[in-house]
Motif scaffolding. Structure first.
Motif, PDB file in Angstrom:
ATOM      1  N   ARG A 135      16.908   5.666-102.133  1.00  0.00           N
ATOM      2  CA  ARG A 135      18.186   5.113-102.608  1.00  0.00           C
ATOM      3  C   ARG A 135      18.617   3.924-101.748  1.00  0.00           C
ATOM      4  NH1 ARG A 135      22.860   9.216-103.774  1.00  0.00           N
ATOM      5  NH2 ARG A 135      23.696   7.338-104.782  1.00  0.00           N
ATOM      6  N   LEU A 136      18.491   4.066-100.429  1.00  0.00           N
ATOM      7  CA  LEU A 136      18.854   2.958 -99.544  1.00  0.00           C
ATOM      8  C   LEU A 136      17.934   1.760 -99.743  1.00  0.00           C
ATOM      9  CD1 LEU A 136      19.714   4.821 -96.225  1.00  0.00           C
ATOM     10  CD2 LEU A 136      21.289   3.558 -97.694  1.00  0.00           C
ATOM     11  N   ARG A 144      20.757  -2.388-106.077  1.00  0.00           N
ATOM     12  CA  ARG A 144      21.222  -1.334-106.991  1.00  0.00           C
ATOM     13  C   ARG A 144      22.036  -0.291-106.245  1.00  0.00           C
ATOM     14  NH1 ARG A 144      15.527  -0.833-109.108  1.00  0.00           N
ATOM     15  NH2 ARG A 144      15.377  -2.602-110.494  1.00  0.00           N
ATOM     16  N   GLY A 145      23.126   0.124-106.861  1.00  0.00           N
ATOM     17  CA  GLY A 145      23.959   1.172-106.282  1.00  0.00           C
ATOM     18  C   GLY A 145      25.078   0.601-105.444  1.00  0.00           C
ATOM     19  N   ASP A 149      29.036   4.728-101.829  1.00  0.00           N
ATOM     20  CA  ASP A 149      28.700   5.943-102.590  1.00  0.00           C
ATOM     21  C   ASP A 149      27.427   6.595-102.041  1.00  0.00           C
ATOM     22  OD1 ASP A 149      30.890   5.549-104.228  1.00  0.00           O
ATOM     23  OD2 ASP A 149      29.721   4.617-105.854  1.00  0.00           O
ATOM     24  N   ILE A 150      26.427   5.775-101.756  1.00  0.00           N
ATOM     25  CA  ILE A 150      25.167   6.307-101.227  1.00  0.00           C
ATOM     26  C   ILE A 150      25.425   7.007 -99.892  1.00  0.00           C
ATOM     27  CG2 ILE A 150      22.890   5.695-100.305  1.00  0.00           C
ATOM     28  CD1 ILE A 150      22.878   3.384-102.389  1.00  0.00           C
ATOM     29  N   ASN A 152      28.256   8.259 -98.698  1.00  0.00           N
ATOM     30  CA  ASN A 152      29.063   9.481 -98.884  1.00  0.00           C
ATOM     31  C   ASN A 152      28.229  10.617 -99.483  1.00  0.00           C
ATOM     32  OD1 ASN A 152      31.460   8.514 -97.833  1.00  0.00           O
ATOM     33  ND2 ASN A 152      32.139   7.698 -99.797  1.00  0.00           N
ATOM     34  N   GLU A 153      27.355  10.300-100.401  1.00  0.00           N
ATOM     35  CA  GLU A 153      26.561  11.330-101.071  1.00  0.00           C
ATOM     36  C   GLU A 153      25.378  11.811-100.214  1.00  0.00           C
ATOM     37  OE1 GLU A 153      25.533   9.442-104.769  1.00  0.00           O
ATOM     38  OE2 GLU A 153      27.648   9.282-105.346  1.00  0.00           O
ATOM     39  N   GLU A 154      24.785  10.923 -99.437  1.00  0.00           N
ATOM     40  CA  GLU A 154      23.589  11.264 -98.680  1.00  0.00           C
ATOM     41  C   GLU A 154      23.873  11.732 -97.250  1.00  0.00           C
ATOM     42  OE1 GLU A 154      20.654  11.510-100.055  1.00  0.00           O
ATOM     43  OE2 GLU A 154      21.228  10.640-101.964  1.00  0.00           O
ATOM     44  N   PHE A 155      24.979  11.272 -96.684  1.00  0.00           N
ATOM     45  CA  PHE A 155      25.255  11.594 -95.282  1.00  0.00           C
ATOM     46  C   PHE A 155      26.513  12.399 -95.141  1.00  0.00           C
ATOM     47  CE2 PHE A 155      23.090   7.420 -95.394  1.00  0.00           C
ATOM     48  CZ  PHE A 155      21.870   7.846 -94.947  1.00  0.00           C
TER      49      PHE A 155
END
Length: 155
Positions: A135-136, A144-145, A149-150, A152-155
């Motif tokens: 994702r990163l 993209r993305g 949000d990434i 907050n959702e992943e970490f």
């Protein structure tokens, strides 16, 4: 330019990290506690193990450094022992006993802040799940993305 050694510090770092500093003391404590007289007195394995455990406890108590908090804000003075361990290393590795634990991440934040402010570090790298890395990577390479949000959702 000479390359300095990397220092790898286990995540339980400053609570159990004292064990790394204490290891030579354990050997010294054991050498002093085992004498020819005690061996000939027929010490059982259990009592020898008890002596060894006492040596470990003593070594940890002698070398441990109290932390005031895991919170990243505030004074970093209690991490001065870490600075003495790190010395002039260029790489410091931090691990953790479990992935995703809030206390470990807060402590890593605090340690990283110390390394930046007190030791001049300018690079930080985290181990993360493969899917998080994808994702990163997609965000960095393709835009993209949403980074917030990434994170907050992943970490």
């Amino acid at each position: 330019m000479t390359r300095r050694k990397a220092v790898i510090i286990p995540s339980v770092l400053l609570s159990l990290g004292a064990l790394a500093v204490a290891t030579p003391a354990i050997g010294e404590a054991m050498d002093k506690s085992s004498t020819p007289d005690s061996a000939s007195a027929g010490l059982s394995k259990a009592s020898a193990t008890g002596q060894r455990a006492g040596g470990v406890v003593y070594a940890i108590e002698r070398s441990a450094h109290t932390l005031r908090s895991t919170e990243p804000e505030g004074s970093l003075r209690d991490l001065d022992a870490l600075g003495r361990m790190v010395k002039d290393a260029e790489v410091v590795g931090l691990g953790e006993a479990s992935h995703g634990s809030q206390d470990f991440f807060r402590m890593k934040h605090r340690v990283f802040r110390y390394l930046v402010e007190q030791k001049g570090f300018r690079t930080f790298s985290l181990e993360l799940a493969w899917s998080s890395g994808l994702r990163l990577n997609d965000y960095v390479v393709n835009g993209r993305g949403n980074l917030k949000d990434i994170a907050n959702e992943e970490f």
